[in-house]
Design a protein around this motif. Sequence first.
Motif, PDB file in Angstrom:
ATOM      1  N   LYS A  77      -1.969   3.754  -9.382  1.00 13.81           N
ATOM      2  CA  LYS A  77      -2.350   2.533  -8.666  1.00 13.81           C
ATOM      3  C   LYS A  77      -2.352   1.334  -9.606  1.00 13.81           C
ATOM      4  CE  LYS A  77      -5.013   4.543  -4.896  1.00 13.81           C
ATOM      5  NZ  LYS A  77      -6.325   4.622  -4.231  1.00 13.81           N
ATOM      6  N   GLN A  78      -2.872   1.520 -10.794  1.00 18.56           N
ATOM      7  CA  GLN A  78      -2.891   0.438 -11.772  1.00 18.56           C
ATOM      8  C   GLN A  78      -1.471   0.020 -12.120  1.00 18.56           C
ATOM      9  OE1 GLN A  78      -1.892   0.344 -15.227  1.00 18.56           O
ATOM     10  NE2 GLN A  78      -2.574  -1.782 -15.322  1.00 18.56           N
ATOM     11  N   CYS A  80       1.157   0.228 -10.193  1.00 18.22           N
ATOM     12  CA  CYS A  80       1.661  -0.542  -9.054  1.00 18.22           C
ATOM     13  C   CYS A  80       1.209  -1.995  -9.153  1.00 18.22           C
ATOM     14  CB  CYS A  80       1.181   0.066  -7.732  1.00 18.22           C
ATOM     15  SG  CYS A  80       2.049   1.564  -7.237  1.00 18.22           S
ATOM     16  N   GLU A  86       1.836  -3.721  -4.109  1.00 21.96           N
ATOM     17  CA  GLU A  86       0.583  -3.299  -3.494  1.00 21.96           C
ATOM     18  C   GLU A  86       0.410  -1.789  -3.683  1.00 21.96           C
ATOM     19  OE1 GLU A  86      -1.385  -2.729   0.905  1.00 21.96           O
ATOM     20  OE2 GLU A  86       0.320  -4.058   0.692  1.00 21.96           O
ATOM     21  N   PRO A  87      -0.776  -1.337  -4.110  1.00 22.76           N
ATOM     22  CA  PRO A  87      -0.976   0.098  -4.346  1.00 22.76           C
ATOM     23  C   PRO A  87      -1.243   0.887  -3.056  1.00 22.76           C
ATOM     24  CG  PRO A  87      -2.938  -1.104  -4.977  1.00 22.76           C
ATOM     25  CD  PRO A  87      -1.911  -2.134  -4.574  1.00 22.76           C
ATOM     26  N   SER A  88      -0.364   0.737  -2.082  1.00 25.26           N
ATOM     27  CA  SER A  88      -0.479   1.509  -0.846  1.00 25.26           C
ATOM     28  C   SER A  88      -0.097   2.962  -1.126  1.00 25.26           C
ATOM     29  CB  SER A  88       0.457   0.935   0.224  1.00 25.26           C
ATOM     30  OG  SER A  88       1.812   1.111  -0.162  1.00 25.26           O
ATOM     31  N   ASP A  89      -0.433   3.844  -0.207  1.00 25.84           N
ATOM     32  CA  ASP A  89      -0.099   5.253  -0.390  1.00 25.84           C
ATOM     33  C   ASP A  89       1.397   5.450  -0.620  1.00 25.84           C
ATOM     34  OD1 ASP A  89      -2.765   5.851  -0.058  1.00 25.84           O
ATOM     35  OD2 ASP A  89      -2.544   6.623   1.992  1.00 25.84           O
ATOM     36  N   VAL A  92       2.409   4.114  -4.113  1.00 23.92           N
ATOM     37  CA  VAL A  92       1.905   4.992  -5.168  1.00 23.92           C
ATOM     38  C   VAL A  92       2.755   6.259  -5.239  1.00 23.92           C
ATOM     39  CG1 VAL A  92      -0.053   6.426  -5.891  1.00 23.92           C
ATOM     40  CG2 VAL A  92      -0.437   4.067  -5.150  1.00 23.92           C
TER      41      VAL A  92
END
Length: 126
Positions: A77-78, A80, A86-89, A92
Amino acid sequence: MSLDTVRLSVPARDRLVRLKRTTGIAQWNVLCRWSLALSLKDPSTPLVKDIVTDSNVEMTWKTFAGQYGDVYLALLKQRCVADGVEPSDENVAHALTVHLHRGIGYLGGQKDLTTIEGLVGSVATV
């Protein structure tokens, strides 16, 4: 694309087969964890965006990440966020795939990597 199952491409599987043989590390997940860490350590963006995960190698996220699943998820996530995504599923999961494959390429490209010690040294110096 999701984090439930981690899948590899045929070229990545072939590199891991060689690494398993030369290093003596028998588990896919261990080599994959090292590969992910190696790629995440590189600040550049992976060049390959679309990877066909068509090999017979797959593992659950739990098998891949083990007891450190939350740490790997936070690192992805970081990354991304650092890459402006955006750290969406879905993002990621995509980051996992491209970084995992880049890291496998890095490890597989080291022809002199023949021991676990060499593996640890290669990751520590990159």
